[in-house]
Motif scaffolding. Structure first.
Motif, mmCIF file in Angstrom:
data_model
loop_
_atom_site.group_PDB
_atom_site.id
_atom_site.type_symbol
_atom_site.label_atom_id
_atom_site.label_comp_id
_atom_site.label_asym_id
_atom_site.label_seq_id
_atom_site.Cartn_x
_atom_site.Cartn_y
_atom_site.Cartn_z
ATOM 1 N N LYS A 133 -10.580 31.657 -29.640
ATOM 2 C CA LYS A 133 -9.361 31.095 -29.071
ATOM 3 C C LYS A 133 -9.570 30.772 -27.585
ATOM 4 C CE LYS A 133 -4.487 32.162 -28.317
ATOM 5 N NZ LYS A 133 -3.443 33.167 -28.432
ATOM 6 N N THR A 134 -10.209 31.650 -26.872
ATOM 7 C CA THR A 134 -10.481 31.416 -25.450
ATOM 8 C C THR A 134 -11.390 30.210 -25.263
ATOM 9 O OG1 THR A 134 -10.199 33.772 -24.982
ATOM 10 C CG2 THR A 134 -11.391 32.475 -23.344
ATOM 11 N N ARG A 135 -12.396 30.074 -26.107
ATOM 12 C CA ARG A 135 -13.294 28.905 -26.018
ATOM 13 C C ARG A 135 -12.529 27.600 -26.241
ATOM 14 N NH1 ARG A 135 -17.235 31.710 -29.443
ATOM 15 N NH2 ARG A 135 -18.595 32.828 -28.035
ATOM 16 N N ARG A 136 -11.610 27.610 -27.209
ATOM 17 C CA ARG A 136 -10.813 26.403 -27.450
ATOM 18 C C ARG A 136 -9.959 26.071 -26.238
ATOM 19 N NH1 ARG A 136 -10.079 28.592 -32.777
ATOM 20 N NH2 ARG A 136 -8.069 29.429 -32.121
ATOM 21 N N GLN A 137 -9.359 27.091 -25.622
ATOM 22 C CA GLN A 137 -8.535 26.863 -24.433
ATOM 23 C C GLN A 137 -9.377 26.326 -23.281
ATOM 24 O OE1 GLN A 137 -6.873 30.793 -24.045
ATOM 25 N NE2 GLN A 137 -4.979 30.232 -25.108
ATOM 26 N N VAL A 138 -10.552 26.878 -23.096
ATOM 27 C CA VAL A 138 -11.449 26.412 -22.030
ATOM 28 C C VAL A 138 -11.855 24.967 -22.287
ATOM 29 C CG1 VAL A 138 -13.769 26.694 -21.041
ATOM 30 C CG2 VAL A 138 -12.298 28.686 -21.348
ATOM 31 N N ALA A 139 -12.166 24.636 -23.527
ATOM 32 C CA ALA A 139 -12.551 23.251 -23.859
ATOM 33 C C ALA A 139 -11.407 22.283 -23.567
ATOM 34 C CB ALA A 139 -12.972 23.158 -25.325
ATOM 35 N N LYS A 140 -10.180 22.677 -23.903
ATOM 36 C CA LYS A 140 -9.022 21.822 -23.603
ATOM 37 C C LYS A 140 -8.868 21.617 -22.104
ATOM 38 C CE LYS A 140 -6.073 22.832 -27.596
ATOM 39 N NZ LYS A 140 -4.827 23.471 -28.041
ATOM 40 N N LEU A 141 -9.017 22.697 -21.351
ATOM 41 C CA LEU A 141 -8.900 22.591 -19.902
ATOM 42 C C LEU A 141 -10.018 21.724 -19.309
ATOM 43 C CD1 LEU A 141 -7.881 26.242 -18.953
ATOM 44 C CD2 LEU A 141 -6.459 24.185 -18.810
ATOM 45 N N GLU A 142 -11.224 21.863 -19.836
ATOM 46 C CA GLU A 142 -12.334 21.029 -19.362
ATOM 47 C C GLU A 142 -12.070 19.557 -19.664
ATOM 48 O OE1 GLU A 142 -15.656 22.906 -21.289
ATOM 49 O OE2 GLU A 142 -16.043 24.221 -19.562
ATOM 50 N N ASP A 143 -11.534 19.271 -20.846
ATOM 51 C CA ASP A 143 -11.188 17.890 -21.191
ATOM 52 C C ASP A 143 -10.114 17.350 -20.251
ATOM 53 O OD1 ASP A 143 -12.986 17.896 -23.281
ATOM 54 O OD2 ASP A 143 -11.480 18.177 -24.847
ATOM 55 N N LYS A 144 -9.126 18.172 -19.964
ATOM 56 C CA LYS A 144 -8.043 17.760 -19.061
ATOM 57 C C LYS A 144 -8.592 17.501 -17.653
ATOM 58 C CE LYS A 144 -3.687 17.015 -18.272
ATOM 59 N NZ LYS A 144 -3.087 15.790 -18.760
ATOM 60 N N MET A 145 -9.476 18.378 -17.191
ATOM 61 C CA MET A 145 -10.085 18.186 -15.865
ATOM 62 C C MET A 145 -10.913 16.902 -15.826
ATOM 63 S SD MET A 145 -9.098 20.561 -13.824
ATOM 64 C CE MET A 145 -10.244 20.336 -12.515
#
Length: 193
Positions: A133-145
């Motif tokens: 779950k944390t990896r998915r959240q990090v990936a979303k944030l990286e995409d947003k950045m």
């Protein structure tokens, strides 16, 4: 509370003891694992992990090819995103578990009694779920950045072409909505022009 049994997992057992393997199989929560593989040595387990990803590995020390297997355990910890359960003889359990707990490696004493192995497996599953779950959240944030970087670059180009910053921002948003594209796609088009 949500049902956590909707995902199937893969488990690798590294043990040359048929008796231990039977205990492990009885301890595995029913219906949670789509793959249960057994390898008799650390070298066979390493080869197996080159072809498949596992969520949990259970290591029964001593190993036929690596003694107690502590190098194998630490190598897995450093190089793989995998939950590790390390079964060691009861006489060294306190020393080994006291050291490995700081690495997130669960150690269980042998002979394995009661439901300690089953609980350890469930704990590792829970930790793997949190990590995923944390990896998915990090990936979303990286995409947003990344999207923000593209939009910022595009806005700078539009400002250099004569728009105000607010006009450039509005232009990107309006174009994205009108064309059914993401802001990033519109920004990339502006940058590529």
């Amino acid at each position: 509370m949500s049902n956590r049994t909707d995902r199937e997992y893969a488990i690798l057992i590294v043990s040359s003891s048929e008796q231990f393997n039977m205990v492990v199989r009885k301890s595995i929560p029913a219906g949670r694992f789509s793959t249960i593989e057994i390898r008799k040595s650390a070298s066979a387990a390493r080869r197996e992990m080159l072809t498949r990803t596992y969520d949990i590995i259970i290591i029964n020390a001593p190993l036929s090819d690596e003694g107690m297997g502590s190098d194998f355990v630490m190598d897995l910890h450093e190089k793989k995103d995998i939950g590790i359960i390390y079964a060691v003889p009861g006489d060294i359990y306190s020393k080994v578990s006291g050291y490995l707990v700081d690495y997130g490696i669960i150690t269980v004493p042998k002979p394995v009694k009661d439901n300690s192995l089953g609980l350890s497996i469930r704990l590792q599953l829970s930790m793997q779920d949190k990590l995923r779950k944390t990896r998915r959240q990090v990936a979303k944030l990286e995409d947003k950045m990344e999207e923000l970087r593209f939009v910022s670059r595009a806005k700078i180009l539009l400002v250099q072409r004569g728009m105000s910053e607010d006009e450039a921002h509005e232009y990107i948003i309006r174009t994205a909505m009108n064309r059914g594209l993401s802001k990033r796609a519109v920004a990339e088009e502006i940058i590529d022009d």
